[in-house]
Scaffold this active site. Structure first.
Site, PDB file in Angstrom:
ATOM      1  CG  ASP A  23      -2.069   0.986   1.035  1.00  0.00           C
ATOM      2  OD1 ASP A  23      -2.753   0.909   0.003  1.00  0.00           O
ATOM      3  OD2 ASP A  23      -2.302   1.829   1.920  1.00  0.00           O
ATOM      4  CG  HIS A  59      -3.709  11.096   2.740  1.00  0.00           C
ATOM      5  ND1 HIS A  59      -4.679  11.088   3.723  1.00  0.00           N
ATOM      6  CD2 HIS A  59      -2.834  10.106   3.072  1.00  0.00           C
ATOM      7  CE1 HIS A  59      -4.408  10.133   4.598  1.00  0.00           C
ATOM      8  NE2 HIS A  59      -3.294   9.529   4.227  1.00  0.00           N
ATOM      9  CD  GLU A  92      -5.380   4.951   4.982  1.00  0.00           C
ATOM     10  OE1 GLU A  92      -4.829   4.267   4.082  1.00  0.00           O
ATOM     11  OE2 GLU A  92      -4.770   5.518   5.895  1.00  0.00           O
ATOM     12  CD  GLU A 147      -5.378   3.008   0.180  1.00  0.00           C
ATOM     13  OE1 GLU A 147      -4.680   2.344  -0.627  1.00  0.00           O
ATOM     14  OE2 GLU A 147      -5.131   3.083   1.399  1.00  0.00           O
ATOM     15  CG  ASP A 179      -5.159  -0.002   3.912  1.00  0.00           C
ATOM     16  OD1 ASP A 179      -5.278  -1.195   4.218  1.00  0.00           O
ATOM     17  OD2 ASP A 179      -4.137   0.665   4.149  1.00  0.00           O
ATOM     18  NE  ARG A 196      -6.480   6.866  10.065  1.00  0.00           N
ATOM     19  CZ  ARG A 196      -5.851   6.744   8.910  1.00  0.00           C
ATOM     20  NH1 ARG A 196      -4.607   6.301   8.878  1.00  0.00           N
ATOM     21  NH2 ARG A 196      -6.459   7.038   7.774  1.00  0.00           N
ATOM     22  CD  GLN A 240      -1.661   4.274  10.879  1.00  0.00           C
ATOM     23  OE1 GLN A 240      -2.886   4.351  10.822  1.00  0.00           O
ATOM     24  NE2 GLN A 240      -0.878   4.714   9.918  1.00  0.00           N
ATOM     25  CE  LYS A 276      -2.699   2.282   7.424  1.00  0.00           C
ATOM     26  NZ  LYS A 276      -3.584   3.087   6.569  1.00  0.00           N
ATOM     27  CB  THR A 326      -7.204  -4.491   2.867  1.00  0.00           C
ATOM     28  OG1 THR A 326      -6.200  -4.093   3.794  1.00  0.00           O
ATOM     29  CG2 THR A 326      -7.206  -3.522   1.688  1.00  0.00           C
ATOM     30  CD  GLU A 334      -6.811  13.158   4.428  1.00  0.00           C
ATOM     31  OE1 GLU A 334      -6.401  14.010   3.619  1.00  0.00           O
ATOM     32  OE2 GLU A 334      -7.115  11.996   4.087  1.00  0.00           O
TER      33      GLU A 334
END
Length: 404
Positions: free
Chosen positions: A117, A124, A191, A193, A225, A229, A232, A245, A249, A352
């Site tokens: 990834d 971002h 996420e 993607e 994904d 947080r 992480q 992560k 996915t 975000e």
């Protein structure tokens, strides 16, 4: 009736023809399918009925034999499929092999080999930098404009759209906590993607050049994904993403071949730094794709990230993946990284969108900073096609469930 006469503007018409793997109603047998409108064609059975030489590539429970066959075979099979669903003389023969989409079970369409990834959106990356390094002179790390940054993920937890996502547990520690604790993530994120699916393998020790991207990459799909947080943030120094992560996915059940997206190719954003020769795409064909993504939570649109803004292209990512001589395998999957545009409405993660929880989203069913149990996240997208058509991408959806 099979969809030979589709409504005008259908994004899954003969100009698209994405590949998937399905089981017909009442059967556990998996087979390659082609989507046409709201129907699925059993491609292997249709090939056999028509006496096609492509039975050997299509009559399988996975796309991997077709992926491994290479670019010439991909183009030949696509031309044949297009003829099967558009030439009237074929219609009577293949009609019995269509199934209503609503009646079938969709599966992970290929056997995933390795998973990588990336972190390819400048918008971002700058947002993340401003959130976590607000006092830094530059929101980007020093290497960001020189190479596509990525990490190796866990291929065994790639799941098909519709699979429930169990809230992960792990260690977490906020700055105010005296010691870490273990438990379910309280900052579960998305996420938005795009994933790229490798078909033709490469030889170990031989990097793949930018110009060879289309010889190795079969197609693309939407990808979510999922990211814990809080897990992480505590674990990623100094080696990067791990348990935050690797729990899940999600990918679409439909892989759109690159040949269906010729009219959506665009130039990437202007480069601000000189690139080393193996990443310099200034003399290559346009490497970006104009994909219009929509992110919805519980049916409510929260963002519309534009893939055309991605700084690093899929060809550059492939070149970076193999620059050290690492080999490609059939079924390798690599993600673009979170797709975010320049405006607040175009951000591809809750990190975000809520600015790390500071600014909650107002949804019809209440405020959100991060995902709650029961939330359903859906990614959908389309790309411009020839003559004003749209090429639909298969959606990706997942519902968050609590760990028992």
């Amino acid at each position: 009736m099979p969809p030979f006469d589709l409504p005008e503007g259908d994004p899954f018409g003969p100009h698209n023809l994405p590949y998937g793997v399905f089981s017909p109603a009442g059967s556990d047998q998996r087979t390659v399918g082609i989507r046409l409108g709201d129907h699925v064609l059993d491609a292997g059975a249709a090939a056999e009925a028509l006496g096609s030489p492509y039975v050997s590539l299509l009559a399988h429970p996975t796309l991997n034999p077709l992926l491994a066959a290479g670019h010439t075979a991909w183009s030949d099979v696509r031309r044949a499929l297009t003829a099967w669903v558009t030439v009237p003389s074929h219609q009577e023969t293949i009609t019995p092999y269509f199934h209503p989409l609503s009646s079938v079970t969709l599966h992970l369409p290929f056997e995933v080999a390795d998973y990588v990834d990336f972190y390819a959106s400048e918008n971002h990356a700058r947002n993340v930098g401003r959130i976590f390094r607000p006092d830094a002179p530059d929101s980007l790390t020093p290497n960001w404009k020189h190479l596509p940054i990525g990490y190796h993920g866990r291929s065994g937890t790639i799941v098909v759209s519709g699979t429930e996502v169990v809230r992960p547990s792990g260690q977490r520690k906020s700055p105010a906590d005296p010691a870490p604790v273990f438990g379910p993530s309280v900052r579960l994120d998305i996420e938005a993607e795009v994933g790229f699916v490798v078909g033709t393998p490469s030889t170990m020790g031989e990097p793949v050049a930018l110009a060879d991207f289309r010889e190795h990459v079969f197609g693309l799909c939407l990808l979510n994904d999922w990211s814990a947080r809080d897990i992480q943030a505590w674990e990623y120094v100094p080696l990067g993403p791990f348990l935050g992560k690797s729990f899940a996915t999600s990918v679409s059940a439909w892989i759109t071949p690159l040949d269906a997206l010729e009219d959506s190719r665009v130039a990437p954003p202007e480069r601000t730094h000189n690139l080393l020769p193996y990443l310099d795409d200034s003399t290559e064909e346009p490497g970006g794709y104009d994909l219009r993504i929509t992110v919805a939570i519980n049916g409510h649109t929260v963002s519309e990230p534009p893939f055309s803004t991605m700084y690093w292209t899929a060809a550059q990512q492939l070149a970076q993946m193999t620059a050290n001589g690492a080999s490609l395998r059939t079924g390798d999957l690599y993600g673009s990284g979170t797709v975010s545009g320049p405006t607040e409405r175009e951000r591809g993660s809750l990190l975000e969108l809520t600015w790390n929880g500071r600014d909650p989203l107002e949804l019809p069913d209440g405020k959100r900073t991060f995902l709650e149990d029961g939330d359903v996240v859906t990614l959908s997208a389309w790309a411009p096609g020839a003559d004003g058509t749209r090429v639909g991408l298969g959606e990706v959806t997942g519902r968050i469930v609590a760990r028992d």
